[in-house]
Design an enzyme around this catalytic site. Structure first.
Site, PDB file in Angstrom:
ATOM      1  N   CYS A   1      45.688 -32.428 -74.384  1.00 43.78           N
ATOM      2  CA  CYS A   1      46.573 -33.526 -73.958  1.00 43.78           C
ATOM      3  C   CYS A   1      48.017 -33.053 -73.820  1.00 43.78           C
ATOM      4  O   CYS A   1      48.815 -33.685 -73.143  1.00 43.78           O
ATOM      5  CB  CYS A   1      46.476 -34.667 -74.951  1.00 43.78           C
ATOM      6  SG  CYS A   1      46.787 -34.144 -76.633  1.00 43.78           S
TER       7      CYS A   1
ATOM      8  N   GLU B   1      46.453 -42.472 -79.678  1.00 42.56           N
ATOM      9  CA  GLU B   1      46.956 -41.212 -79.112  1.00 42.56           C
ATOM     10  C   GLU B   1      46.229 -41.023 -77.788  1.00 42.56           C
ATOM     11  O   GLU B   1      45.036 -40.722 -77.777  1.00 42.56           O
ATOM     12  CB  GLU B   1      46.652 -40.044 -80.051  1.00 42.56           C
ATOM     13  CG  GLU B   1      47.191 -40.194 -81.471  1.00 42.56           C
ATOM     14  CD  GLU B   1      48.689 -39.999 -81.555  1.00 42.56           C
ATOM     15  OE1 GLU B   1      49.281 -39.486 -80.587  1.00 42.56           O
ATOM     16  OE2 GLU B   1      49.269 -40.367 -82.583  1.00 42.56           O
TER      17      GLU B   1
ATOM     18  N   GLY C   1      31.011 -46.868 -80.936  1.00 42.28           N
ATOM     19  CA  GLY C   1      32.482 -46.926 -81.007  1.00 42.28           C
ATOM     20  C   GLY C   1      32.970 -48.363 -81.006  1.00 42.28           C
ATOM     21  O   GLY C   1      33.757 -48.783 -81.856  1.00 42.28           O
TER      22      GLY C   1
HETATM   23  P1  NDP Z   1      37.546 -41.180 -74.074  1.00 46.78           P
HETATM   24  O1  NDP Z   1      38.586 -42.226 -74.129  1.00 46.78           O
HETATM   25  O2  NDP Z   1      36.496 -41.278 -73.056  1.00 46.78           O
HETATM   26  O3  NDP Z   1      36.773 -41.097 -75.474  1.00 46.78           O
HETATM   27  C1  NDP Z   1      37.412 -40.870 -76.710  1.00 46.78           C
HETATM   28  C2  NDP Z   1      36.520 -41.389 -77.823  1.00 46.78           C
HETATM   29  O4  NDP Z   1      36.417 -42.809 -77.715  1.00 46.78           O
HETATM   30  C3  NDP Z   1      35.090 -40.871 -77.770  1.00 46.78           C
HETATM   31  O5  NDP Z   1      34.597 -40.724 -79.068  1.00 46.78           O
HETATM   32  C4  NDP Z   1      34.386 -41.989 -77.034  1.00 46.78           C
HETATM   33  O6  NDP Z   1      33.029 -41.948 -77.261  1.00 46.78           O
HETATM   34  C5  NDP Z   1      35.062 -43.188 -77.662  1.00 46.78           C
HETATM   35  N1  NDP Z   1      34.958 -44.434 -76.911  1.00 46.78           N
HETATM   36  C6  NDP Z   1      34.756 -44.623 -75.584  1.00 46.78           C
HETATM   37  N2  NDP Z   1      34.718 -45.957 -75.295  1.00 46.78           N
HETATM   38  C7  NDP Z   1      34.906 -46.611 -76.469  1.00 46.78           C
HETATM   39  C8  NDP Z   1      34.989 -47.990 -76.835  1.00 46.78           C
HETATM   40  N3  NDP Z   1      34.851 -48.974 -75.946  1.00 46.78           N
HETATM   41  N4  NDP Z   1      35.205 -48.312 -78.133  1.00 46.78           N
HETATM   42  C9  NDP Z   1      35.357 -47.343 -79.045  1.00 46.78           C
HETATM   43  N5  NDP Z   1      35.276 -46.016 -78.763  1.00 46.78           N
HETATM   44  C10 NDP Z   1      35.070 -45.655 -77.492  1.00 46.78           C
HETATM   45  O7  NDP Z   1      38.332 -39.808 -74.004  1.00 46.78           O
HETATM   46  P2  NDP Z   1      37.725 -38.366 -73.801  1.00 46.78           P
HETATM   47  O8  NDP Z   1      36.731 -38.090 -74.885  1.00 46.78           O
HETATM   48  O9  NDP Z   1      37.302 -38.248 -72.376  1.00 46.78           O
HETATM   49  O10 NDP Z   1      38.998 -37.434 -74.102  1.00 46.78           O
HETATM   50  C11 NDP Z   1      39.918 -37.092 -73.136  1.00 46.78           C
HETATM   51  C12 NDP Z   1      41.149 -37.954 -73.227  1.00 46.78           C
HETATM   52  O11 NDP Z   1      41.724 -37.877 -74.508  1.00 46.78           O
HETATM   53  C13 NDP Z   1      42.241 -37.496 -72.268  1.00 46.78           C
HETATM   54  O12 NDP Z   1      42.794 -38.611 -71.615  1.00 46.78           O
HETATM   55  C14 NDP Z   1      43.265 -36.861 -73.178  1.00 46.78           C
HETATM   56  O13 NDP Z   1      44.570 -36.878 -72.673  1.00 46.78           O
HETATM   57  C15 NDP Z   1      43.126 -37.696 -74.400  1.00 46.78           C
HETATM   58  N6  NDP Z   1      43.659 -36.967 -75.557  1.00 46.78           N
HETATM   59  C16 NDP Z   1      44.829 -37.391 -76.120  1.00 46.78           C
HETATM   60  C17 NDP Z   1      45.389 -36.691 -77.181  1.00 46.78           C
HETATM   61  C18 NDP Z   1      46.639 -37.157 -77.837  1.00 46.78           C
HETATM   62  O14 NDP Z   1      46.913 -36.699 -78.942  1.00 46.78           O
HETATM   63  N7  NDP Z   1      47.424 -38.030 -77.250  1.00 46.78           N
HETATM   64  C19 NDP Z   1      44.758 -35.466 -77.688  1.00 46.78           C
HETATM   65  C20 NDP Z   1      43.532 -35.129 -77.025  1.00 46.78           C
HETATM   66  C21 NDP Z   1      43.014 -35.860 -75.998  1.00 46.78           C
HETATM   67  P3  NDP Z   1      32.049 -41.246 -76.177  1.00 46.78           P
HETATM   68  O15 NDP Z   1      32.573 -39.887 -75.909  1.00 46.78           O
HETATM   69  O16 NDP Z   1      30.784 -41.209 -76.886  1.00 46.78           O
HETATM   70  O17 NDP Z   1      32.086 -42.123 -74.979  1.00 46.78           O
END
Ligand code: NDP
Length: 481
Positions: free
Chosen positions: A283, A249, A211
């Site tokens: 979310c 988002e 990422g």
């Molecule tokens: P994360 O922020 O942990 O991860 C989201 C994505 O980002 C994953 O693919 C993750 O990979 C990746 N990621 C993590 N660190 C990095 C980095 N340093 N650089 C680039 N990419 C990175 O979120 P979650 O997967 O835990 O999802 C839950 C969250 O998402 C909740 O806070 C929820 O509210 C939010 N959300 C918001 C929505 C909206 O529309 N506003 C809709 C749905 C969810 P990996 O998993 O491999 O670590």
């Protein structure tokens, strides 16, 4: 064991360093497959493929781009069962939810943007007195990055990929490492639909490695990210000094405001859904419920009665309404919030217990949980739990509930239940968030702008907003005097 691969230049490839991660089934805690633990080298390789494909894809007639997206949509529909089974296995969500919500919406995303791009216009402005005409060009950006979370894996991945491709960009996408399966299946569908090689590349692996490599890549022009607020901050810190376009988002802690004059039955059914759909891992879930004092006791009794009927069970059972939480780490996090109940005057009204499901002993099951809180300033009301836990508290006046609804760092969505038109207009205007639902919840029209304010994000996706995001705009001014 299922072994997933990266999808680069139309081919399924092992990660360059041959490193792998385990993929877990949250319904029983077992490892059922492996996915690539990709690194910078994989991202660079994908970038070269995407860059090579860009010239041709960006010049492909809109009708042809549209036809390919529509074909992908149809193929997702044709493979509904396969996608739904994969999503449910990976995420722990009930198979019925994957079939009804996640997979149809992934198809709709491609279908919607396949149509929308044919209607995406550029404007012109004539000033006769000065004999000038201005017109606007909207060109694709180049190679863009799409990073998505685990809660609605295919739904949110395609919500980004479809408009990016429709607008003529090539994409490097990274789904969550926790739920990679349906993204892997999507590659196959794209090849079948005739999407040219390199136009879409899907890299699997950890956010901090794969990422971060996407975010840091000098030539990736824009990042569309959905995920947690803390990750959003890291992304903004990295991408902002590079002047990349950013759409973030992020998290939410959404108020659900219930007035005594609402349509009570409709509100009750909808509030059960907005609290616990997808194990509360949406979310947009209304995790802070505020109820007008005059109906608070009645609501409490009825809400508990309805919630106690929800069936917690294995995701593969057709009757299951609450499946497993997505991972052990997330399960522990949600339980740690429940452990705090009582310390600040809050009271557990229902649930809060691990559920042991027969033949699925290692799974991450939890009863839907209702907590009565004394103050909106408590941790349970201020921090995003992102699980099947809601708080309820009474309010006395409009001004009091408006202040509490806005007194939180997040600002994604809000729901208001009232039959008073003036009140609904007043709250719609003054609630600090990107989306307000009045007398409904999560009714989504893909033409509308989607996104949050404050710590819930930056920018808007959906409709033409996201097509603009994925385009570079140029104004041309011609004087014809
Ligand atoms: P994360 O922020 O942990 O991860 C989201 C994505 O980002 C994953 O693919 C993750 O990979 C990746 N990621 C993590 N660190 C990095 C980095 N340093 N650089 C680039 N990419 C990175 O979120 P979650 O997967 O835990 O999802 C839950 C969250 O998402 C909740 O806070 C929820 O509210 C939010 N959300 C918001 C929505 C909206 O529309 N506003 C809709 C749905 C969810 P990996 O998993 O491999 O670590």
């Amino acid at each position: 064991m299922i072994q997933l691969k990266n999808f680069i230049n139309g081919e399924f490839l092992n990660p360059i360093q041959n490193q792998w991660l385990d993929n877990y089934n949250p319904s029983n805690g077992s490892i059922y497959g492996q996915l690539p633990n990709s690194c910078l080298k994989d991202v660079n390789f994908a970038y070269e493929a995407a860059k090579k494909a860009f010239e041709s894809w960006s010049n492909t007639p809109i009708e042809k781009r549209s036809a390919i997206l529509l074909k992908i949509a149809s193929l997702i529909d044709d493979n509904l069962d396969r996608f739904a089974e994969a999503e449910s296995k990976d995420n722990g969500k009930p198979i019925s939810v994957a079939k009804r919500l996640d997979v149809p919406r992934a198809a709709s995303n491609f279908r919607f943007f396949g149509h929308a791009i044919t209607q995406f216009q550029s404007e012109s402005h004539e000033t006769k007195s000065e004999k000038t005409i201005n017109y606007t060009l909207r060109h694709p950006l180049g190679v863009v990055g799409c990073i998505s979370p685990w809660n609605l894996p295919l739904y949110l991945l395609t919500w980004k990929i479809a408009p990016a491709l429709a607008a003529g960009n090539c994409v490097i996408a990274k789904p969550s490492e926790i739920t990679p399966y349906t993204a892997f299946l999507l590659g196959e569908i794209c090849n079948k639909a005739g999407l040219p090689k390199g136009v879409l590349n899907i890299i699997h692996g950890k956010g901090a490695n794969a990422g971060q490599a996407i975010i840091e890549h000098v030539h990736i022009k824009a990042i569309s990210f959905t995920g947690g607020t803390e990750t959003g901050k890291i992304i903004a810190r990295t991408a902002a000094p590079m002047f990349k376009k950013l759409s973030l988002e992020l998290g939410g802690k959404n108020p659900n405001i219930i007035f005594a004059d609402c349509d009570y039955e409709k509100m009750l059914i909808s509030t059960v859904k907005s609290s616990f759909s997808n194990q509360g891992q949406i979310c947009l879930c209304g995790s802070r419920i505020f109820v007008e004092a005059s109906i608070f006791d009645q609501f409490k009794t009825d809400f508990i009665k309805c919630v106690s009927k929800l069936i917690v069970g294995p995701p593969s059972n057709k009757s299951t309404q609450i499946g497993a939480l997505v991972s052990k780490a997330h399960y522990e996090k949600v339980l740690s919030f429940i452990d705090r109940v009582g310390s600040d005057g809050s009271k557990l009204l229902y649930g809060g217990k691990r559920v042991h499901v027969k033949d699925h002993e290692g799974g991450y099951y939890l009863t839907p949980t209702i907590v009565q809180v004394e103050s909106n300033s408590c941790q349970l009301n201020q921090e995003e739990i992102f699980g099947p836990v809601v708080t309820i508290m009474p309010f006395e006046s409009e001004s009091q509930v408006l202040e509490m609804a806005n007194d939180v760092k997040y600002g994604l969505s809000a729901t208001v239940w009232t039959n008073n038109l003036k009140r609904s207009l007043f709250f719609s205007e003054h609630l600090e968030c990107g989306i307000v639902w009045v007398n409904t919840w999560m009714q989504r029209d893909l033409r509308t702008p989607f996104g949050g304010v404050k710590s819930s994000g930056l920018g808007r996706e959906g409709g033409f907003e996201v097509l603009r995001f994925f385009s570079e705009t140029k104004n041309i001014c011609i004087n014809y005097k």
